[in-house]
Scaffold this motif. Sequence first.
Motif, PDB file in Angstrom:
ATOM      1  N   MET A   1       0.951  -1.178  -0.004  1.00 51.13           N
ATOM      2  CA  MET A   1      -0.014   0.049  -0.031  1.00 51.13           C
ATOM      3  C   MET A   1       0.911   1.140   0.022  1.00 51.13           C
ATOM      4  O   MET A   1       1.994   1.354   0.655  1.00 51.13           O
ATOM      5  CB  MET A   1      -0.859   0.065   1.218  1.00 51.13           C
ATOM      6  N   ASN A   2       0.585   2.124  -0.718  1.00 56.81           N
ATOM      7  CA  ASN A   2       1.388   3.261  -0.815  1.00 56.81           C
ATOM      8  C   ASN A   2       0.656   4.639  -0.233  1.00 56.81           C
ATOM      9  O   ASN A   2      -0.564   4.668  -0.374  1.00 56.81           O
ATOM     10  CB  ASN A   2       1.536   3.713  -2.375  1.00 56.81           C
ATOM     11  N   GLY A   3       1.470   5.632   0.111  1.00 56.98           N
ATOM     12  CA  GLY A   3       0.780   6.766   0.474  1.00 56.98           C
ATOM     13  C   GLY A   3       0.460   6.962   2.068  1.00 56.98           C
ATOM     14  O   GLY A   3       0.303   5.815   2.712  1.00 56.98           O
ATOM     15  N   ALA A   4      -0.113   7.827   2.366  1.00 57.09           N
ATOM     16  CA  ALA A   4      -0.644   8.074   3.754  1.00 57.09           C
ATOM     17  C   ALA A   4      -1.823   7.424   4.059  1.00 57.09           C
ATOM     18  O   ALA A   4      -2.168   7.188   5.173  1.00 57.09           O
ATOM     19  CB  ALA A   4      -0.300   9.543   4.283  1.00 57.09           C
ATOM     20  N   SER A   5      -2.755   7.184   3.213  1.00 52.05           N
ATOM     21  CA  SER A   5      -4.000   6.786   3.395  1.00 52.05           C
ATOM     22  C   SER A   5      -4.289   5.832   2.188  1.00 52.05           C
ATOM     23  O   SER A   5      -3.944   5.764   1.234  1.00 52.05           O
ATOM     24  CB  SER A   5      -5.055   7.841   3.115  1.00 52.05           C
ATOM     25  N   GLU A   6      -5.558   5.025   2.546  1.00 44.06           N
ATOM     26  CA  GLU A   6      -5.821   3.981   1.472  1.00 44.06           C
ATOM     27  C   GLU A   6      -7.354   3.718   1.574  1.00 44.06           C
ATOM     28  O   GLU A   6      -7.791   3.838   2.512  1.00 44.06           O
ATOM     29  CB  GLU A   6      -5.076   2.697   1.669  1.00 44.06           C
ATOM     30  N   VAL A   7      -8.107   3.735   0.515  1.00 44.98           N
ATOM     31  CA  VAL A   7      -9.337   3.139   0.332  1.00 44.98           C
ATOM     32  C   VAL A   7      -9.217   1.615  -0.161  1.00 44.98           C
ATOM     33  O   VAL A   7      -8.923   1.347  -1.347  1.00 44.98           O
ATOM     34  CB  VAL A   7     -10.311   4.026  -0.292  1.00 44.98           C
ATOM     35  N   LEU A   8      -9.851   0.879   0.571  1.00 48.08           N
ATOM     36  CA  LEU A   8      -9.692  -0.782   0.287  1.00 48.08           C
ATOM     37  C   LEU A   8     -11.189  -1.315  -0.100  1.00 48.08           C
ATOM     38  O   LEU A   8     -11.994  -1.388   0.603  1.00 48.08           O
ATOM     39  CB  LEU A   8      -9.280  -1.419   1.684  1.00 48.08           C
ATOM     40  N   GLY A   9     -11.177  -1.684  -1.289  1.00 45.49           N
ATOM     41  CA  GLY A   9     -12.156  -2.584  -1.973  1.00 45.49           C
ATOM     42  C   GLY A   9     -13.666  -2.158  -1.467  1.00 45.49           C
ATOM     43  O   GLY A   9     -14.367  -3.189  -1.395  1.00 45.49           O
ATOM     44  N   GLY A  10     -14.016  -1.029  -1.210  1.00 48.87           N
ATOM     45  CA  GLY A  10     -15.436  -0.916  -0.779  1.00 48.87           C
ATOM     46  C   GLY A  10     -16.099  -0.722  -2.021  1.00 48.87           C
ATOM     47  O   GLY A  10     -15.776  -0.570  -2.951  1.00 48.87           O
ATOM     48  N   GLY A  11     -17.649  -0.801  -2.033  1.00 47.36           N
ATOM     49  CA  GLY A  11     -18.586  -0.262  -2.866  1.00 47.36           C
ATOM     50  C   GLY A  11     -19.910  -1.028  -2.653  1.00 47.36           C
ATOM     51  O   GLY A  11     -20.192  -2.298  -2.451  1.00 47.36           O
ATOM     52  N   LYS A  12     -20.814   0.114  -2.569  1.00 53.58           N
ATOM     53  CA  LYS A  12     -22.335  -0.477  -2.389  1.00 53.58           C
ATOM     54  C   LYS A  12     -22.721  -1.260  -3.480  1.00 53.58           C
ATOM     55  O   LYS A  12     -23.451  -2.303  -3.180  1.00 53.58           O
ATOM     56  CB  LYS A  12     -23.141   0.597  -2.258  1.00 53.58           C
ATOM     57  N   ALA A  13     -22.232  -1.137  -4.845  1.00 57.45           N
ATOM     58  CA  ALA A  13     -22.713  -2.234  -5.850  1.00 57.45           C
ATOM     59  C   ALA A  13     -22.457  -3.563  -5.637  1.00 57.45           C
ATOM     60  O   ALA A  13     -23.069  -4.455  -5.903  1.00 57.45           O
ATOM     61  CB  ALA A  13     -22.311  -1.674  -7.332  1.00 57.45           C
ATOM     62  N   ALA A  14     -21.281  -3.583  -4.572  1.00 57.04           N
ATOM     63  CA  ALA A  14     -20.766  -5.215  -4.445  1.00 57.04           C
ATOM     64  C   ALA A  14     -21.410  -5.637  -3.421  1.00 57.04           C
ATOM     65  O   ALA A  14     -20.804  -6.602  -2.839  1.00 57.04           O
ATOM     66  CB  ALA A  14     -19.285  -4.977  -4.524  1.00 57.04           C
ATOM     67  N   GLY A  15     -21.988  -4.831  -2.712  1.00 57.33           N
ATOM     68  CA  GLY A  15     -22.783  -5.178  -1.255  1.00 57.33           C
ATOM     69  C   GLY A  15     -21.601  -5.225  -0.187  1.00 57.33           C
ATOM     70  O   GLY A  15     -21.527  -5.618   0.837  1.00 57.33           O
ATOM     71  N   LEU A  16     -20.374  -4.326  -0.413  1.00 58.06           N
ATOM     72  CA  LEU A  16     -19.255  -4.129   0.557  1.00 58.06           C
ATOM     73  C   LEU A  16     -19.551  -2.826   1.140  1.00 58.06           C
ATOM     74  O   LEU A  16     -20.261  -1.752   0.881  1.00 58.06           O
ATOM     75  CB  LEU A  16     -17.779  -4.386   0.042  1.00 58.06           C
ATOM     76  N   ASP A  18     -18.506   0.744   2.033  1.00 58.66           N
ATOM     77  CA  ASP A  18     -18.125   1.812   1.341  1.00 58.66           C
ATOM     78  C   ASP A  18     -18.290   3.215   2.072  1.00 58.66           C
ATOM     79  O   ASP A  18     -19.450   3.612   2.131  1.00 58.66           O
ATOM     80  CB  ASP A  18     -18.841   2.021  -0.050  1.00 58.66           C
ATOM     81  N   PRO A  19     -17.211   4.189   2.554  1.00 59.59           N
ATOM     82  CA  PRO A  19     -15.899   3.569   2.199  1.00 59.59           C
ATOM     83  C   PRO A  19     -15.160   2.291   3.139  1.00 59.59           C
ATOM     84  O   PRO A  19     -15.702   2.553   4.130  1.00 59.59           O
ATOM     85  CB  PRO A  19     -15.007   4.696   2.116  1.00 59.59           C
TER      86      PRO A  19
END
Length: 373
Positions: A1-16, A18-19
């Motif tokens: 993972m790069n940088g100071a922050s990360e958004v991981l694999g969320g997504g309402k369309a996938a039922g996960l 988000d964020p």
Amino acid sequence: MNGASEVLGGGKAAGLPDPIRLARGAADEAVPYLLDAGLKRALFVADETTARVIGSRLAERYGAAGGAARLEIIRPNAAGDVVADEASVLQAIIAAQHHGADAIAAAGSGTIHDIVRYAACTLGLPFVSVPTAPSVDGFTSKGAPLILRGEKITLPAAAPVAVFADLDVLCAAPQPLIAAGFGDMLGKYTSLFDWVYGRETAGEPYDEDIAGLTRGALERCVSHAESIGKGTEEGVRALMQSLIESGIALLRFGQSHPASGAEHHISHYWEMHFLRTGRRQVLHGAKVGVACAEVADLYKRYAAEGRPLPDVCRRMLEELPDGAELRRLLRVAGGPAVPAELGIEPELRDEALRRAHVVRLNRHTLLRAINGE
């Protein structure tokens, strides 16, 4: 993972969720998220420790921003442990009802999340996850392992609508909690084997893409064992990402197959024994890691004795690290490695292994099958 922050694999369309945010300062993003979503009456659930860590701050900032906040601190049992049992779940439900909550936020580690996810599911409310330690992989799952009348039972519950994993908070977590998260991930070695065994011998449902997601998370975690043991930001970030991805695998598959096998059943057996005997609890991930090493040795011993196994399972066992290597990894990560370090007597260890059923859809069990029972 790069940088100071990360958004991981969320997504309402996938039922996960988000964020799914893993970053420094991410916990404070939970407040604007709730308010921007129109959720104006939030219940924040914590224990005494996690209330001091982040729960109180979230409730105060939410109130200052115009929301109606209530902080509910789950009370410990007679042994002094906060457990996910009927009393704790009911405490959270009643608090939410009295507050008229339109959302619940879990500010804590695994136990608080299990309490909140079941309470939220029962009330039909969204819940937001704010983990305080990288200790378990269940933050993004929708199953709630609860203690009901002294028995450990996993029930369908609610997945979080969003996850805010704050690296500042996670890196400050006590080292045993970080090591417990590593132990929970290490258990994927035997759970993935059990899953393939169930597919080969009992036709249990299996998804190679999801298994691959779990394997990738496991490999990342193991490759960072040393930095996890030192509690560096790099190690904690890698561990938390792995835990989140393992939870996403559970969420996508809809059942616990990708991440829970005989090692978890042993852990649950020890937990129930400690509850029955009034002893203080041991961290879930610590028990899982130690149990994984015991199960790996048992499986390898049976295979060496020539017990019948599908070819693919025999090949997996050849690649599976043995108990000595798994114990070495647990020590590198700073955790306990043998049952005695958890207060598990030899008799309790042996009885748990005897009961190490691979409980899946049809309650198939490797140990009974290879014993010809």
